[in-house]
Design an enzyme around this catalytic site. Structure first.
Site, mmCIF file in Angstrom:
data_model
loop_
_atom_site.group_PDB
_atom_site.id
_atom_site.type_symbol
_atom_site.label_atom_id
_atom_site.label_comp_id
_atom_site.label_asym_id
_atom_site.label_seq_id
_atom_site.Cartn_x
_atom_site.Cartn_y
_atom_site.Cartn_z
ATOM 1 C CG HIS A 1 0.322 4.636 4.888
ATOM 2 N ND1 HIS A 1 -0.187 4.873 3.637
ATOM 3 C CD2 HIS A 1 0.995 3.462 4.778
ATOM 4 C CE1 HIS A 1 0.159 3.908 2.816
ATOM 5 N NE2 HIS A 1 0.893 3.040 3.483
ATOM 6 C CD GLN B 1 -3.149 6.895 3.989
ATOM 7 O OE1 GLN B 1 -3.359 5.741 4.299
ATOM 8 N NE2 GLN B 1 -2.009 7.246 3.442
ATOM 9 N NE ARG C 1 -2.129 2.947 -1.740
ATOM 10 C CZ ARG C 1 -0.910 2.592 -1.333
ATOM 11 N NH1 ARG C 1 -0.770 1.918 -0.204
ATOM 12 N NH2 ARG C 1 0.155 2.905 -2.040
ATOM 13 C CG ASN D 1 7.757 0.495 0.659
ATOM 14 O OD1 ASN D 1 7.432 -0.134 -0.347
ATOM 15 N ND2 ASN D 1 7.192 1.645 0.982
#
Length: 386
Positions: free
Chosen positions: A333, A314, A285, A147
């Protein structure tokens, strides 16, 4: 029989999709560096479908149950009474995504006496305590490059969105307004701006390549300097340190892994090195940046905008200050979990599991920890505590 615990994000609020906006995906066989896409022996899902939520199961159930293994799929991962924690004691494999990470702390790893491998369905294994994995001889693997381009596209979108003041302008439309002056009072062109990436690995380099046609001045800093031919082709300026680069850039994008050397590298002191009115994009991050320092920089005007889709923790709590700070373009995210990316990282996870169960070597580019030490791409990207 092995128990596999698969931690995924929740299904859409209106239920798992019955139809999709598109019928197929573009055919891609290789990444830009020549690495092949995941090559499992088979897949049991339709490419382009929602695989990263609980009902999608990464397309793994049929395969794993055909081998006699037990698959537990859950979104419950926080607290000692979570489904993840209830199954850790006899789990052999734990799989999660960076977007909904199963935080594999030293304490959890200590409890997981049968754990042999932790897999990230995607890129980035910093939610796993790598020192603890090394200590307990647990393999850590991720689906490298699956990704990277998805994230790079998201970075470019966010840079344009911030600089052109897209989100506030869209909000005026949604409110029924036609407030042109309000929209353009913070809108600029990226042409001629200086943009720099902290790290120029797969994602950082892809961002630079995509920004070159915008006639921006391109900068980077990385502990591994790019070949001279690449610097010449893209017109890159290399900086020996990120602190040296900050002051010359109108836009800074963070594309480095999180480890002890990079945690909170964006803070009150380093933000003073930025140009006043610079833009900062972080899809790497959340803990690369000091949470409250970002808020202060936006409120003071030191930063003109901040965008990203990574938070800590998260999922982010409702009272997280980044939800309400000025001039932001935050998303949950999602940069690396497009339906296109999910097809690749689901297939890559299947490939890793096939190698594990068939006792075949896992690709070096997928390995983070193996045999009690950093391995493969992990040895290139991560550091451990001394």
């Amino acid at each position: 029989m092995a128990k596999i615990v698969l931690v995924l994000y929740d299904d859409p609020v209106d239920g798992y999709p019955k139809t999709y906006a598109r019928d197929d995906l573009p055919k891609i066989e290789r990444y830009s560096d020549g690495q092949t896409l995941p090559t499992p022996k088979a897949i049991d899902f339709q490419p382009g479908t929602l695989l990263g939520s609980v009902s999608g199961e990464l397309g793994l159930r049929k395969y794993l149950e055909s081998l006699g293994h037990e698959l537990v799929v859950t979104s419950s991962k926080e607290g000692s009474d979570s489904v993840l924690d209830q199954h850790l004691h006899d789990a052999e494999i734990v799989i999660s995504q960076p977007f909904w990470p199963a935080y594999m702390t030293a304490e959890r790893i200590e409890k997981a006496k049968k754990l042999k491998i932790i897999v990230t369905a995607g890129i980035g294994s910093d939610h796993t305590d790598l020192d603890a994995a090394i200590k307990h001889n647990i393999t850590v693997a991720e689906v490298t490059f699956c990704n990277s381009i998805s994230v790079a596209e998201h970075v470019v979108m966010m840079i344009l969105g911030l600089v052109r003041n897209y989100i506030p302008s869209y909000q005026w439309v949604m409110k029924g307004g036609w407030n042109i002056a309000d929209c353009v009072a913070r809108s600029y062109d990226v042409e001629g701006m200086h943009v720099g990436t902290v790290a120029a690995g797969r994602i950082g380099l892809a961002v630079l390549k995509r920004l070159k046609p915008f006639d921006m001045h391109l900068h980077y800093t990385d502990r591994h300097r790019l070949p001279e031919s690449v610097e010449r082709e893209l017109g890159l300026t290399w900086h020996a340190s990120r602190e040296e680069m900050y002051g010359v850039c109108d836009v800074v994008t963070l594309n480095c892994p999180l480890h002890p050397e990079t945690e909170h590298m964006i803070n009150d002191e380093t933000l003073k090195l930025f140009k006043r009115g610079a833009y900062l994009v972080n899809t790497a991050r959340g803990k690369l940046a000091d949470r409250d320092a970002i808020v202060r920089a936006l409120e003071s005007g030191q930063l003109a905008g901040y965008a990203g889709d990574v938070w800590f923790p998260q999922p982010a709590p409702e009272d997280h200050p980044w939800r309400k700070m000025p001039h932001h373009g935050m998303t949950p995210h999602i940069s690396g979990t497009s339906l296109s990316a999910q097809t690749r990282y689901a297939a890559g996870t299947r490939e890793i599991l096939e190698c594990y169960f068939e006792k075949r070597p896992i690709r070096d580019e997928y390995l983070i920890v193996e045999g009690g030490k950093l391995a493969g791409v992990g040895a290139h990207s991560y550091s451990v505590k001394k």
